[in-house]
Design a protein around this motif. Structure first.
Motif, PDB file in Angstrom:
ATOM      1  N   ARG A 142      15.057 -16.935  26.161  1.00  0.00           N
ATOM      2  CA  ARG A 142      15.740 -15.648  26.017  1.00  0.00           C
ATOM      3  C   ARG A 142      14.997 -14.733  25.053  1.00  0.00           C
ATOM      4  O   ARG A 142      14.890 -13.520  25.295  1.00  0.00           O
ATOM      5  N   GLN A 143      14.459 -15.280  23.968  1.00  0.00           N
ATOM      6  CA  GLN A 143      13.667 -14.468  23.041  1.00  0.00           C
ATOM      7  C   GLN A 143      12.397 -13.976  23.716  1.00  0.00           C
ATOM      8  O   GLN A 143      11.986 -12.833  23.514  1.00  0.00           O
ATOM      9  N   GLY A 144      11.788 -14.854  24.528  1.00  0.00           N
ATOM     10  CA  GLY A 144      10.591 -14.453  25.265  1.00  0.00           C
ATOM     11  C   GLY A 144      10.882 -13.308  26.223  1.00  0.00           C
ATOM     12  O   GLY A 144      10.110 -12.350  26.323  1.00  0.00           O
ATOM     13  N   GLU A 178       6.657  -5.259  29.893  1.00  0.00           N
ATOM     14  CA  GLU A 178       6.611  -5.424  31.342  1.00  0.00           C
ATOM     15  C   GLU A 178       8.014  -5.301  31.921  1.00  0.00           C
ATOM     16  O   GLU A 178       8.922  -6.016  31.521  1.00  0.00           O
ATOM     17  N   THR A 179       8.154  -4.377  32.887  1.00  0.00           N
ATOM     18  CA  THR A 179       9.482  -4.188  33.495  1.00  0.00           C
ATOM     19  C   THR A 179       9.544  -4.712  34.926  1.00  0.00           C
ATOM     20  O   THR A 179      10.633  -4.872  35.462  1.00  0.00           O
ATOM     21  N   GLU A 180       8.396  -4.957  35.549  1.00  0.00           N
ATOM     22  CA  GLU A 180       8.373  -5.462  36.917  1.00  0.00           C
ATOM     23  C   GLU A 180       8.748  -6.949  36.862  1.00  0.00           C
ATOM     24  O   GLU A 180       8.073  -7.736  36.190  1.00  0.00           O
ATOM     25  N   PRO A 181       9.844  -7.345  37.532  1.00  0.00           N
ATOM     26  CA  PRO A 181      10.375  -8.706  37.397  1.00  0.00           C
ATOM     27  C   PRO A 181       9.373  -9.827  37.691  1.00  0.00           C
ATOM     28  O   PRO A 181       9.302 -10.804  36.959  1.00  0.00           O
ATOM     29  N   LEU A 197       4.446 -13.763  33.071  1.00  0.00           N
ATOM     30  CA  LEU A 197       4.146 -13.743  31.634  1.00  0.00           C
ATOM     31  C   LEU A 197       5.013 -14.733  30.874  1.00  0.00           C
ATOM     32  O   LEU A 197       4.547 -15.428  29.975  1.00  0.00           O
ATOM     33  N   LEU A 198       6.249 -14.807  31.246  1.00  0.00           N
ATOM     34  CA  LEU A 198       7.176 -15.723  30.574  1.00  0.00           C
ATOM     35  C   LEU A 198       6.742 -17.170  30.816  1.00  0.00           C
ATOM     36  O   LEU A 198       6.793 -17.986  29.900  1.00  0.00           O
TER      37      LEU A 198
END
Length: 173
Positions: free
Chosen positions: A152-154, A162-165, A171-172
């Protein structure tokens, strides 16, 4: 001869109507894992002296009682840690989004701890939409909850860059 411990117990008011001269008193430590958890005070009327068998029985009882008290303290401390984790990791209400009605319930597998590895959340996107995420960390209990907190912090940090899911998930990962 008066038992000196009986005098101390009487001075503390623990003998009630009994007189120190009429009792024999023994005290047994209740051992814990790091330090004694307390003491057991046993009072007998005169004529019922403590023999070696009585003393061994009291010591055995004291050891078991001390272990039980020690376990109770440890259990209470673990419950307090779990409660703090639960409150810090509890899902928040998703933000309002036009045309979307959110509804959610959270019930972890280990109901005694009330924490687990399932999580969800939502963030508003610059275009007015929302990114909703739902996850399930492998495992249960505290370990899963800690890992969930990291994820969740990540997500919180990465959504700022980054907004593109799909790219955010890469990245996550």
């Amino acid at each position: 001869e008066v038992d000196w411990l009986a005098d101390q117990v009487a001075d503390a008011g623990w003998l009630g109507e009994l007189r120190p001269a009429d009792v024999t008193v023994r005290i047994v430590s209740l051992p814990g894992s790091a330090a004694p958890t307390g003491a057991l005070l046993v009072v007998r009327g005169l004529g019922r002296e403590f023999d070696e068998h009585d003393t061994q029985t009291l010591r055995g009882f004291g050891a078991r009682a001390g272990a039980a008290l020690d376990a109770a303290v440890l259990s209470r401390e673990q419950a307090e840690v779990a409660e703090k984790l639960q409150s810090s990791l509890a899902p928040t209400e998703p933000p309002p989004v036009a045309g979307v009605q959110w509804g959610a319930a959270y019930r972890p597998a280990q109901s005694s701890l009330r924490i687990g590895g399932d999580f969800y959340g939502a963030h508003l996107l610059p275009d007015g939409g929302a990114l909703f995420y739902l996850g399930d960390v492998s495992g249960k209990g505290v370990d899963a909850a800690i890992f969930t907190g990291r994820i969740r912090q990540g997500i919180q940090a990465l959504r700022l860059v980054e907004t593109e899911p799909t790219r955010l998930l890469r990245l996550l990962n």
